[in-house]
Design a protein around this motif. Structure first.
Motif, PDB file in Angstrom:
ATOM      1  N   PHE A 231     -21.892  -8.631   1.567  1.00  0.00           N
ATOM      2  CA  PHE A 231     -23.122  -8.665   0.771  1.00  0.00           C
ATOM      3  C   PHE A 231     -24.329  -9.010   1.634  1.00  0.00           C
ATOM      4  O   PHE A 231     -24.209  -9.657   2.678  1.00  0.00           O
ATOM      5  N   ALA A 232     -25.475  -8.528   1.172  1.00  0.00           N
ATOM      6  CA  ALA A 232     -26.734  -8.822   1.863  1.00  0.00           C
ATOM      7  C   ALA A 232     -27.327 -10.088   1.271  1.00  0.00           C
ATOM      8  O   ALA A 232     -27.280 -10.294   0.060  1.00  0.00           O
ATOM      9  N   THR A 233     -27.841 -10.927   2.132  1.00  0.00           N
ATOM     10  CA  THR A 233     -28.555 -12.108   1.643  1.00  0.00           C
ATOM     11  C   THR A 233     -29.557 -12.524   2.722  1.00  0.00           C
ATOM     12  O   THR A 233     -29.220 -12.527   3.910  1.00  0.00           O
ATOM     13  N   ASP A 234     -30.794 -12.809   2.282  1.00  0.00           N
ATOM     14  CA  ASP A 234     -31.822 -13.138   3.271  1.00  0.00           C
ATOM     15  C   ASP A 234     -31.513 -14.450   3.967  1.00  0.00           C
ATOM     16  O   ASP A 234     -31.722 -14.601   5.159  1.00  0.00           O
ATOM     17  N   GLU A 235     -31.011 -15.398   3.190  1.00  0.00           N
ATOM     18  CA  GLU A 235     -30.703 -16.707   3.764  1.00  0.00           C
ATOM     19  C   GLU A 235     -29.216 -16.795   4.051  1.00  0.00           C
ATOM     20  O   GLU A 235     -28.403 -16.790   3.133  1.00  0.00           O
ATOM     21  N   PRO A 236     -28.825 -16.865   5.303  1.00  0.00           N
ATOM     22  CA  PRO A 236     -27.379 -16.945   5.579  1.00  0.00           C
ATOM     23  C   PRO A 236     -26.797 -18.253   5.055  1.00  0.00           C
ATOM     24  O   PRO A 236     -27.386 -19.313   5.260  1.00  0.00           O
ATOM     25  N   PRO A 237     -25.668 -18.181   4.341  1.00  0.00           N
ATOM     26  CA  PRO A 237     -25.098 -19.415   3.795  1.00  0.00           C
ATOM     27  C   PRO A 237     -24.291 -20.159   4.846  1.00  0.00           C
ATOM     28  O   PRO A 237     -23.078 -20.250   4.765  1.00  0.00           O
ATOM     29  N   PHE A 238     -24.969 -20.676   5.868  1.00  0.00           N
ATOM     30  CA  PHE A 238     -24.262 -21.329   6.968  1.00  0.00           C
ATOM     31  C   PHE A 238     -23.414 -22.496   6.483  1.00  0.00           C
ATOM     32  O   PHE A 238     -22.358 -22.774   7.012  1.00  0.00           O
ATOM     33  N   HIS A 239     -23.895 -23.145   5.420  1.00  0.00           N
ATOM     34  CA  HIS A 239     -23.174 -24.320   4.931  1.00  0.00           C
ATOM     35  C   HIS A 239     -21.753 -23.967   4.517  1.00  0.00           C
ATOM     36  O   HIS A 239     -20.878 -24.812   4.511  1.00  0.00           O
ATOM     37  N   SER A 240     -21.537 -22.680   4.139  1.00  0.00           N
ATOM     38  CA  SER A 240     -20.205 -22.361   3.623  1.00  0.00           C
ATOM     39  C   SER A 240     -19.298 -21.749   4.685  1.00  0.00           C
ATOM     40  O   SER A 240     -18.237 -21.263   4.389  1.00  0.00           O
ATOM     41  N   ASN A 241     -19.733 -21.810   5.958  1.00  0.00           N
ATOM     42  CA  ASN A 241     -18.931 -21.174   6.995  1.00  0.00           C
ATOM     43  C   ASN A 241     -17.526 -21.743   7.137  1.00  0.00           C
ATOM     44  O   ASN A 241     -16.621 -21.050   7.527  1.00  0.00           O
ATOM     45  N   THR A 242     -17.372 -23.020   6.866  1.00  0.00           N
ATOM     46  CA  THR A 242     -16.050 -23.609   7.073  1.00  0.00           C
ATOM     47  C   THR A 242     -15.405 -24.043   5.758  1.00  0.00           C
ATOM     48  O   THR A 242     -14.292 -24.537   5.767  1.00  0.00           O
ATOM     49  N   ASP A 243     -16.100 -23.886   4.652  1.00  0.00           N
ATOM     50  CA  ASP A 243     -15.574 -24.361   3.373  1.00  0.00           C
ATOM     51  C   ASP A 243     -15.081 -23.143   2.570  1.00  0.00           C
ATOM     52  O   ASP A 243     -15.863 -22.403   1.969  1.00  0.00           O
TER      53      ASP A 243
END
Ligand code: FAD
Length: 410
Positions: A231-243
């Protein structure tokens, strides 16, 4: 065995045992270096998605003598099927019509097959592997590098090479945090596997709505499909990279109102235990070395899977770096030569992802989706590849490999 040229630069530590690491280890060993590879995982990681070797990288594996073995693992994907919400084909094309891979200069194989061939090739030689470990600290004093491992042991090496992927640990230790080097391309991907109940064979099936692409990849006649929800998203969800729970949740949210096959794939994702979630990003660095530490592969110049060239670049970089280390006495000179030779090739291939890779594979807007469908229809009608396929082929072949054959010790 006589010393390699540059007797003071003989012991090399490589971090990462995927593609770039073992390929570099192979060549350095052949030039007479003393090579150790440290890998965080407990063993060589098998499985994984299909990867492509194209153009100049085919020359590298040919010089390594493994091309026939790799060809025998060729997946032979026969079609990409773009479907609508009812599952009907909008277009069915050959993969190379999109990517420009010419048959004799292209091998597609499961990533795990390539890594195990490379591992076997080096393990049968003198390369030492340290699994389940990682570099914890590096101290470059100008004449060598003191390394402390996570396991607690300490050792001195003449040179350290980071081949530890897009989120490279070696890069973080020698160059600082990833942020300034990472270029987010506006997408996240989520890969997982599911049973091949529908009998898909030798094909990829792709469904897209603006900003969301869902699909499955049937590797040969495998009973397991690789699925993706991107999916495209302007703000990368970095917080969820490991969760992993947040990754599932975020992906499900993004596909809540998406039709076609996406509903079934979201259900399968909720049950899958092998999720691989990340941002689609590239790595761009002003320099690939600092003192006696250098980077290769995704650690130095990840092009993203939109280019389809990550593995090829890793192999070519490993070949050139090893050859230049064997050529030069001073590793700093070798690193400069490696970068001078390889950088234009790496950048030309990174640029492929930025050209049309995104809008063709993952259209972001209704206009991009309409343009993709028009391009596919034109391709079907004319039997010709998309316009950028020829340009891609040029990038895949954009480097004439230097010949280092005279440096081989055995
Ligand atoms: C979803 C997806 C699809 C792709 N599709 C394609 C494709 O179709 N074609 C293509 O050519 N390429 C594709 N790629 C890219 C390709 O996988 C990479 O570009 C290629 O594997 C780069 O190899 P590498 O050895 O540099 O890094 P990686 O393959 O990332 O390997 C890094 C290694 O370092 C190890 N490591 C990590 N941290 C540490 C640490 N702290 N200490 C020790 N070891 C560590 C890892 O376990 C791993 O073994 C795709 C990538 C993704 C994510």
């Amino acid at each position: 065995m006589s010393d390699v040229k540059g007797a003071k630069s003989r012991s090399v530590l490589i971090s990462g045992a995927s593609v770039a690491g073992p390929a570099l280890a192979y060549w350095l060993d052949r030039y007479g270096f003393d090579v150790t590879v440290v890998e965080r995982a407990p063993t060589i990681r098998s499985g994984g998605y299909p990867i492509d070797l194209r153009g100049t990288a085919i020359d590298v594996v040919e010089r390594m003598g493994v091309l026939p073995e790799l060809r025998s693992a060729h997946i032979d994907t026969r079609r990409l099927r773009f479907i609508d919400a009812d599952g009907n084909a909008i277009a069915t094309i050959m993969p190379e019509d999109l990517t420009g891979g010419a048959t004799r200069r292209h091998v597609e194989l499961p990533r795990g097959e390539l890594t195990s061939v490379l591992y076997q090739l080096t393990r049968d030689r003198r390369v030492r592997y340290l699994f389940n470990d990682s570099i914890e600290a590096l101290q470059d004093d100008g004449v060598g590098v003191e390394v402390r491992f996570r396991s607690g042991s300490e050792q001195r090496f003449d040179i350290v090479i980071g081949a530890d992927g897009m989120h490279s640990n070696t890069r973080a230790l020698a160059f600082g945090p990833e942020g300034p080097f990472s270029r987010y391309l506006g997408f996240c991907f989520n890969l997982f596997s599911l049973p091949n109940d529908a009998g898909f064979s030798h094909e990829a099936v792709i469904y897209a709505e603006p900003g969301r692409t869902a699909g499955v990849y049937a590797v040969g006649d495998s009973p397991t499909l690789l699925a993706f929800l991107n999916f495209a998203t302007d703000e990368p969800p970095f917080h969820s990279n490991t969760d992993v729970d947040r990754q599932r949740q975020r992906t499900a949210e993004m596909f809540r109102h998406c039709g076609g096959i996406s509903g079934r794939l979201v259900e399968a994702m909720q049950r899958a235990d092998d999720l691989f979630f990340d941002t689609v990003s590239q790595i761009h660095m002003p320099r690939w070395s600092s003192g006696r530490v250098a980077l290769i592969g995704d650690a130095a110049h990840a092009p993203s899977f939109l280019s389809g060239q990550g593995t090829s670049l890793a192999l070519v970089g490993a070949y050139v770096l090893a050859g230049e280390l064997a050529t030069h006495t001073d590793p700093v000179d070798a690193f400069a030569a490696y970068e001078r030779i390889a950088r234009p090739f790496m950048e030309a291939n990174q640029a492929l992802a930025l050209r049309e890779g995104g809008s063709l594979l993952m259209p972001r807007t209704q206009e991009e989706l309409d343009a993709r469908n028009a391009a596919l229809a034109a391709m079907m009608a004319s039997g010709k590849a998309v316009a950028h396929a020829e340009h891609s082929s040029a990038a895949h072949n954009a480097l004439n490999l230097p010949n280092y054959g005279h440096l081989v010790r055995e």
